[in-house]
Design an enzyme around this catalytic site. Structure first.
Site, PDB file in Angstrom:
ATOM      1  N   ARG A  11       0.842  -1.202   0.000  1.00  0.00           N
ATOM      2  CA  ARG A  11       0.000   0.000   0.000  1.00  0.00           C
ATOM      3  C   ARG A  11       0.879   1.255   0.000  1.00  0.00           C
ATOM      4  O   ARG A  11       0.582   2.243  -0.671  1.00  0.00           O
ATOM      5  CB  ARG A  11      -0.939  -0.008   1.206  1.00  0.00           C
TER       6      ARG A  11
ATOM      7  N   PHE B 112     -11.460  -4.499  -5.547  1.00  0.00           N
ATOM      8  CA  PHE B 112     -11.426  -5.329  -4.327  1.00  0.00           C
ATOM      9  C   PHE B 112     -10.811  -4.470  -3.211  1.00  0.00           C
ATOM     10  O   PHE B 112      -9.820  -4.840  -2.586  1.00  0.00           O
ATOM     11  CB  PHE B 112     -10.607  -6.615  -4.537  1.00  0.00           C
TER      12      PHE B 112
ATOM     13  N   ASP C 164     -15.949  -2.739  -4.550  1.00  0.00           N
ATOM     14  CA  ASP C 164     -16.013  -3.917  -3.684  1.00  0.00           C
ATOM     15  C   ASP C 164     -17.465  -4.386  -3.672  1.00  0.00           C
ATOM     16  O   ASP C 164     -18.373  -3.588  -3.873  1.00  0.00           O
ATOM     17  CB  ASP C 164     -15.551  -3.589  -2.258  1.00  0.00           C
TER      18      ASP C 164
ATOM     19  N   ALA D  18     -16.625  -7.013  -9.109  1.00  0.00           N
ATOM     20  CA  ALA D  18     -15.500  -6.397  -9.829  1.00  0.00           C
ATOM     21  C   ALA D  18     -15.424  -6.882 -11.286  1.00  0.00           C
ATOM     22  O   ALA D  18     -15.103  -6.096 -12.179  1.00  0.00           O
ATOM     23  CB  ALA D  18     -14.198  -6.700  -9.105  1.00  0.00           C
TER      24      ALA D  18
ATOM     25  N   ASP E 247      -6.647  -6.580  -6.055  1.00  0.00           N
ATOM     26  CA  ASP E 247      -6.277  -7.365  -4.864  1.00  0.00           C
ATOM     27  C   ASP E 247      -7.436  -8.288  -4.491  1.00  0.00           C
ATOM     28  O   ASP E 247      -8.082  -8.104  -3.468  1.00  0.00           O
ATOM     29  CB  ASP E 247      -5.933  -6.407  -3.711  1.00  0.00           C
TER      30      ASP E 247
ATOM     31  N   CYS F 212      -3.316 -13.967  -3.671  1.00  0.00           N
ATOM     32  CA  CYS F 212      -3.024 -14.523  -2.343  1.00  0.00           C
ATOM     33  C   CYS F 212      -3.399 -15.996  -2.296  1.00  0.00           C
ATOM     34  O   CYS F 212      -3.581 -16.566  -1.228  1.00  0.00           O
ATOM     35  CB  CYS F 212      -3.734 -13.732  -1.255  1.00  0.00           C
TER      36      CYS F 212
HETATM   37  N1  SAH Z   1      -7.032  -4.454  -0.875  1.00  0.00           N
HETATM   38  C1  SAH Z   1      -7.659  -4.650   0.410  1.00  0.00           C
HETATM   39  C2  SAH Z   1      -7.955  -6.106   0.691  1.00  0.00           C
HETATM   40  C3  SAH Z   1      -8.819  -6.799  -0.328  1.00  0.00           C
HETATM   41  S1  SAH Z   1      -9.558  -8.241   0.262  1.00  0.00           S
HETATM   42  C4  SAH Z   1      -6.786  -4.012   1.504  1.00  0.00           C
HETATM   43  O1  SAH Z   1      -5.648  -3.620   1.235  1.00  0.00           O
HETATM   44  O2  SAH Z   1      -7.260  -3.915   2.630  1.00  0.00           O
HETATM   45  C5  SAH Z   1     -10.649  -8.687  -1.002  1.00  0.00           C
HETATM   46  C6  SAH Z   1     -11.915  -7.868  -1.087  1.00  0.00           C
HETATM   47  O3  SAH Z   1     -12.614  -8.301  -2.249  1.00  0.00           O
HETATM   48  C7  SAH Z   1     -12.902  -8.005   0.053  1.00  0.00           C
HETATM   49  O4  SAH Z   1     -13.194  -6.743   0.567  1.00  0.00           O
HETATM   50  C8  SAH Z   1     -14.177  -8.611  -0.584  1.00  0.00           C
HETATM   51  O5  SAH Z   1     -15.364  -8.033  -0.067  1.00  0.00           O
HETATM   52  C9  SAH Z   1     -14.006  -8.230  -2.021  1.00  0.00           C
HETATM   53  N2  SAH Z   1     -14.623  -9.106  -3.031  1.00  0.00           N
HETATM   54  C10 SAH Z   1     -14.653 -10.448  -3.086  1.00  0.00           C
HETATM   55  N3  SAH Z   1     -15.205 -10.867  -4.249  1.00  0.00           N
HETATM   56  C11 SAH Z   1     -15.515  -9.755  -4.941  1.00  0.00           C
HETATM   57  C12 SAH Z   1     -16.085  -9.520  -6.223  1.00  0.00           C
HETATM   58  N4  SAH Z   1     -16.431 -10.530  -7.039  1.00  0.00           N
HETATM   59  N5  SAH Z   1     -16.251  -8.244  -6.629  1.00  0.00           N
HETATM   60  C13 SAH Z   1     -15.891  -7.210  -5.830  1.00  0.00           C
HETATM   61  N6  SAH Z   1     -15.338  -7.379  -4.620  1.00  0.00           N
HETATM   62  C14 SAH Z   1     -15.153  -8.631  -4.182  1.00  0.00           C
END
Ligand code: SAH
Length: 395
Positions: free
Chosen positions: A211, A227, A249, A279, A299, A339
């Site tokens: 970040r 995400f 998200d 997404a 992410d 991840c």
């Molecule tokens: N980048 C963030 C962490 C991301 S975790 C940070 O630095 O804190 C992954 C995220 O993706 C979660 O918030 C989850 O709600 C979201 N997510 C999962 N599937 C998704 C989808 N199909 N479309 C949009 N968001 C999604």
């Protein structure tokens, strides 16, 4: 009473000799004594040679996880305290720019199944294996003594508990539940963390350095944070001087928290747009509408927890990376992550290369990213490495 023993099938001692800390059910020829899950057992080769001392887990395919390679070492409260103290000392040495960090990273700290995250004066404990479950109280006592937190919350609700046949458990373990919102400081920004209900233990601590990198690259750019969860990347990008950030998200609650996080840091709300949606669909919509960005962050959650699911995951990664690359202006940056334990760094790079080819863009890697040093990877336990990322420049 003699320690119960797991006697391995002939030849199955090899992975333990390389100090890999898992004993799979298929490697066990027989069990001597009547260990209960969580009990300490000795792992012995077919020829009767001591290999390791481990925690037994009857329901799991990972039938035992190694505590110690030393036949003289007793597994007791003092042992756990020693391992916890060593892990915590290693984190203090890192001098991280954050008061949130992973203090204990399970197998990679010699404490299989034990994860401890620190958020300021609060600790969050995850017990993810039978061994961790058995030693939960002594671990909590040792953490109180070593860290003197105001509170320890338990978040033993990760999916992997199911593979151990353990029910989820969430609650207050020590101290007092904080009354107001808990704020963690990361590289000069404050983030509100929901310890009891947020993802993982509340925040994606493993992305701290990435970040910060995003923030350092964001000046003047129009940024898409896909995400976004609670806006960690978007906030650092705005602080780094981004012209605009779009957060996507599919969790409305995460986006609300993201908006509060921008406010906590007096970051300009007028430069942020929040989109609650899938997404994959949002990226397609942007492509069809011809929208362009100068930086895209991808992410996503874990698409492939294991190698068996890697193929389906690969399609998911290719899809979003292809779409993201098409949204970038010339000179644009893609910060893309995986991840998934089942997708290693080499495979991930191949997938992104395929996406660039299909998107018809020339692209190169500027940086490789990984989980922070507070999520160490024991060399004898490559499974501990799960987060990989690439900074790609489209030229
Ligand atoms: N980048 C963030 C962490 C991301 S975790 C940070 O630095 O804190 C992954 C995220 O993706 C979660 O918030 C989850 O709600 C979201 N997510 C999962 N599937 C998704 C989808 N199909 N479309 C949009 N968001 C999604």
């Amino acid at each position: 009473m003699p320690q119960p023993k797991l006697i391995l099938a002939p030849g199955r001692e090899r992975s333990l000799e390389r100090r890999h800390p898992w004993v799979f059910a298929s490697a066990v020829a027989r069990v001597e004594g009547a260990p209960q899950s969580g009990d300490t057992v000795d792992i012995v080769s077919a020829r009767g040679q001591f290999l390791a001392r481990a925690a037994y887990s009857h329901p799991s395919q990972i039938r035992a996880r190694v505590w110690s390679w030393n036949s003289d070492e007793a597994i007791d409260a003092a042992f756990l305290r020693r391992r916890l103290a060593a892990a915590i000392a290693s984190r203090r040495m890192l001098n991280l720019p954050s008061d949130g960090m992973r203090l204990v990273h399970a197998e990679s700290d010699g404490l299989p199944g034990v994860v401890v995250d620190q958020y300021g004066n609060a600790l969050v404990l995850q017990c993810l294996s039978w061994g961790a479950e058995r030693w939960r109280e002594p671990v909590a006592d040792a953490l109180m003594e070593l860290c003197q937190p105001e509170v320890i919350i338990e978040r033993s609700d990760a999916d992997v508990r199911e593979l151990e046949g353990l029910p989820p458990r969430v609650g207050l373990l020590r101290g007092k539940q904080p009354t107001g919102p808990l704020l963690v400081t990361e590289a000069g920004l404050q983030f509100e963390v929901d310890l009891s209900g947020g993802h993982k233990t509340g925040f994606y601590l493993d992305q701290c350095a990435n970040r910060m990198l995003a923030g350092s690259l964001a000046a003047g750019r129009e940024v898409l944070d896909c995400f976004s969860y609670t806006g960690g990347f978007a906030a650092q990008a705005l602080r780094g001087g981004a012209a605009h950030v779009t957060l996507v998200d599919d969790s409305a609650a995460a986006l609300e928290l993201a908006a509060r996080n921008l406010a906590h840091n007096s970051l300009p709300a007028g430069k942020a747009e929040f989109i609650d949606g899938d997404a994959f669909q949002v990226l397609r919509r942007f492509r069809d509408a011809g929208r362009q960005f100068d930086m895209v962050i991808l992410d996503p959650p874990k698409f492939a927890p294991t190698r068996a699911t890697a193929e389906r995951a690969a399609r998911g990664y290719k899809d979003i990376n292809l779409l993201a690359l098409k949204l970038l202006r010339l000179g644009g940056l893609l910060l893309t992550f995986s991840c998934s334990g089942g997708v290693d760094a080499a495979l991930f790079q191949k997938i992104v290369a395929g996406a660039a080819l299909d998107a018809g863009v020339d692209a190169r890697i500027l940086h490789r990213m990984s989980q922070g040093g507070d999520h160490p990877v024991a060399l004898n336990f490559p499974e501990g490495e799960y987060l990989k990322g690439l900074v790609i420049e489209v030229s």
